[in-house]
Design an enzyme around this catalytic site. Structure first.
Site, PDB file in Angstrom:
ATOM      1  N   SER A   8      46.820  39.499  38.592  1.00  0.00           N
ATOM      2  CA  SER A   8      46.374  39.264  36.829  1.00  0.00           C
ATOM      3  C   SER A   8      47.278  39.971  36.025  1.00  0.00           C
ATOM      4  CB  SER A   8      44.755  40.389  37.064  1.00  0.00           C
ATOM      5  OG  SER A   8      44.624  40.903  36.229  1.00  0.00           O
ATOM      6  N   HIS A  33      46.019  34.883  36.528  1.00  0.00           N
ATOM      7  CA  HIS A  33      44.762  35.120  36.618  1.00  0.00           C
ATOM      8  C   HIS A  33      44.339  35.708  35.260  1.00  0.00           C
ATOM      9  CE1 HIS A  33      40.430  36.285  38.304  1.00  0.00           C
ATOM     10  NE2 HIS A  33      40.860  37.905  37.087  1.00  0.00           N
ATOM     11  N   ASP A  35      42.028  37.824  33.108  1.00  0.00           N
ATOM     12  CA  ASP A  35      40.989  38.571  32.409  1.00  0.00           C
ATOM     13  C   ASP A  35      40.073  38.885  31.320  1.00  0.00           C
ATOM     14  OD1 ASP A  35      39.932  39.658  35.250  1.00  0.00           O
ATOM     15  OD2 ASP A  35      41.655  40.576  35.371  1.00  0.00           O
ATOM     16  N   MET A  37      38.087  39.805  28.381  1.00  0.00           N
ATOM     17  CA  MET A  37      36.433  40.551  28.641  1.00  0.00           C
ATOM     18  C   MET A  37      36.170  40.513  26.931  1.00  0.00           C
ATOM     19  SD  MET A  37      37.516  43.650  31.177  1.00  0.00           S
ATOM     20  CE  MET A  37      38.517  43.168  32.937  1.00  0.00           C
ATOM     21  N   HIS A  66      38.984  33.752  34.387  1.00  0.00           N
ATOM     22  CA  HIS A  66      38.557  34.746  35.014  1.00  0.00           C
ATOM     23  C   HIS A  66      37.308  35.434  33.782  1.00  0.00           C
ATOM     24  CE1 HIS A  66      36.781  38.493  37.083  1.00  0.00           C
ATOM     25  NE2 HIS A  66      35.380  38.326  37.017  1.00  0.00           N
ATOM     26  N   MET A  68      34.689  37.210  31.912  1.00  0.00           N
ATOM     27  CA  MET A  68      33.729  38.559  31.934  1.00  0.00           C
ATOM     28  C   MET A  68      33.283  38.521  30.110  1.00  0.00           C
ATOM     29  SD  MET A  68      36.256  41.020  34.443  1.00  0.00           S
ATOM     30  CE  MET A  68      37.593  39.799  33.757  1.00  0.00           C
ATOM     31  N   MET A 142      33.420  39.212  43.501  1.00  0.00           N
ATOM     32  CA  MET A 142      34.096  40.881  43.483  1.00  0.00           C
ATOM     33  C   MET A 142      34.302  41.795  43.819  1.00  0.00           C
ATOM     34  SD  MET A 142      34.972  40.027  39.821  1.00  0.00           S
ATOM     35  CE  MET A 142      35.975  41.718  40.113  1.00  0.00           C
ATOM     36  N   ASP A 181      38.512  39.337  44.033  1.00  0.00           N
ATOM     37  CA  ASP A 181      39.033  40.263  43.339  1.00  0.00           C
ATOM     38  C   ASP A 181      39.101  41.351  42.389  1.00  0.00           C
ATOM     39  OD1 ASP A 181      40.210  40.106  40.265  1.00  0.00           O
ATOM     40  OD2 ASP A 181      38.039  39.408  39.533  1.00  0.00           O
ATOM     41  N   GLY A 182      40.104  42.632  42.191  1.00  0.00           N
ATOM     42  CA  GLY A 182      39.599  43.768  42.555  1.00  0.00           C
ATOM     43  C   GLY A 182      40.146  44.414  43.935  1.00  0.00           C
ATOM     44  N   SER A 204      47.305  45.213  39.857  1.00  0.00           N
ATOM     45  CA  SER A 204      47.922  46.475  40.325  1.00  0.00           C
ATOM     46  C   SER A 204      48.852  46.623  41.333  1.00  0.00           C
ATOM     47  CB  SER A 204      47.108  47.918  39.727  1.00  0.00           C
ATOM     48  OG  SER A 204      45.917  47.763  39.735  1.00  0.00           O
TER      49      SER A 204
HETATM   50  C1  DX5 Z   1      38.462  43.683  37.082  1.00  0.00           C
HETATM   51  C2  DX5 Z   1      39.535  42.354  36.887  1.00  0.00           C
HETATM   52  C3  DX5 Z   1      40.311  42.917  38.265  1.00  0.00           C
HETATM   53  C4  DX5 Z   1      41.396  43.391  37.857  1.00  0.00           C
HETATM   54  C5  DX5 Z   1      41.659  43.198  39.015  1.00  0.00           C
HETATM   55  O1  DX5 Z   1      37.669  43.253  36.237  1.00  0.00           O
HETATM   56  O2  DX5 Z   1      38.411  40.807  36.998  1.00  0.00           O
HETATM   57  O3  DX5 Z   1      41.521  41.277  38.573  1.00  0.00           O
HETATM   58  O4  DX5 Z   1      41.283  43.331  37.156  1.00  0.00           O
HETATM   59  O5  DX5 Z   1      42.712  44.224  38.848  1.00  0.00           O
HETATM   60  P1  DX5 Z   1      43.517  45.450  40.560  1.00  0.00           P
HETATM   61  O6  DX5 Z   1      43.829  44.814  41.256  1.00  0.00           O
HETATM   62  O7  DX5 Z   1      44.361  46.336  39.326  1.00  0.00           O
HETATM   63  O8  DX5 Z   1      42.161  45.826  41.184  1.00  0.00           O
HETATM   64 ZN    ZN Z   2      39.330  39.431  37.126  1.00  0.00          ZN
END
Ligand code: DX5
Ligand code: ZN
Length: 221
Positions: A8, A33, A35, A37, A66, A68, A142, A181-182, A204
């Site tokens: 991500s 990936h 993200d 938001m 993705h 959100m 998730m 994911d997460g 991360s």
């Molecule tokens: C959370 C995101 C994930 C997140 C993953 O809102 O959708 O994709 O960034 O990051 P890690 O692997 O650090 O949990």
């Molecule tokens: Zn994500």
């Protein structure tokens, strides 16, 4: 099934995104990936379709957007035009609007020739998206509440991953992509794969690693 790793870019340095994308491709990533938001469905604001458009020419990997966001239907055109290869939308955001909005959004994504997927939050039963499984190229479970990278994996979702794989098999789609994911780490990757996931998002874990290539290889193994 082949295990795929989707780093991500939320955990990358936004001032150096192009280099980050090229680096993770070299390190063995299978998808990027992204993200997205909106500051409403989740608190933070990250980036929109322009980011997808700008990184599109820098990598051959599929871009996994993705979303959100509230009202995801309004964004599909932009992400499809920007070059996303797969767009996933949240069950929760769609359900707020109407009972048919998720299905309509998935069909809209497909109408652009883009792959589509439905995402469920940790507290939402995966059965809620069973009706749209036949439409989905991928389903996303998730394993943290969306909004932030670096959170702790919620092990209770493993049962949902199992149910998702069983249901995919039952409807004659044993190879369906199931993404988790997460909070994915080198330590928990094995149990996630055993539960039936074949795509692991890792923010991360990959971007904070000393050796991203080794981490990606370990996550796959
Ligand atoms: C959370 C995101 C994930 C997140 C993953 O809102 O959708 O994709 O960034 O990051 P890690 O692997 O650090 O949990
Ligand atoms: Zn994500």
């Amino acid at each position: 099934m082949q295990i795929k790793i989707a780093p991500s870019i939320l955990s990358a340095d936004f001032s150096n995104m192009g280099e980050a994308v090229k680096k993770i491709e070299k390190c063995g990533a299978n998808l990027i990936h992204c993200d997205v938001m909106d500051g409403s469905f989740v608190e933070p604001i990250t980036f929109g379709a322009q980011m997808i458009k700008n990184i599109r020419p820098l990598t051959n990997l599929p871009l996994d957007a993705h979303l959100m966001v509230e009202h995801p239907k309004t964004q599909i055109k932009f992400f499809a035009d920007a070059g996303a290869d797969i767009i996933t939308v949240h069950y929760e955001a769609c359900k707020k609007i109407s009972d048919t909005y998720l299905e309509e959004t998935l069909r809209l994504i497909k109408s652009y020739g883009v792959k589509c997927g439905a995402v469920v939050n940790p507290d939402v039963p995966v059965e809620n998206i069973f009706p749209v499984f036949p439409l989905c190229d991928m389903v996303v479970i998730m394993s943290v509440y969306p909004g932030y990278a670096g959170q702790k994996f919620i092990p209770e979702v493993l049962d949902k991953v199992k149910k998702a794989r069983e249901y995919a098999v039952r409807i004659g789609r044993p190879e369906m992509d199931i993404e988790v994911d997460g909070g994915v780490t080198e330590e928990n990757a094995k149990t996630i794969k055993q539960a039936g996931a074949n795509i692991l998002v890792a923010g991360s874990a990959v971007f904070k690693a000393q050796d991203a290539a080794a981490t990606i290889a370990n996550l796959k193994r």
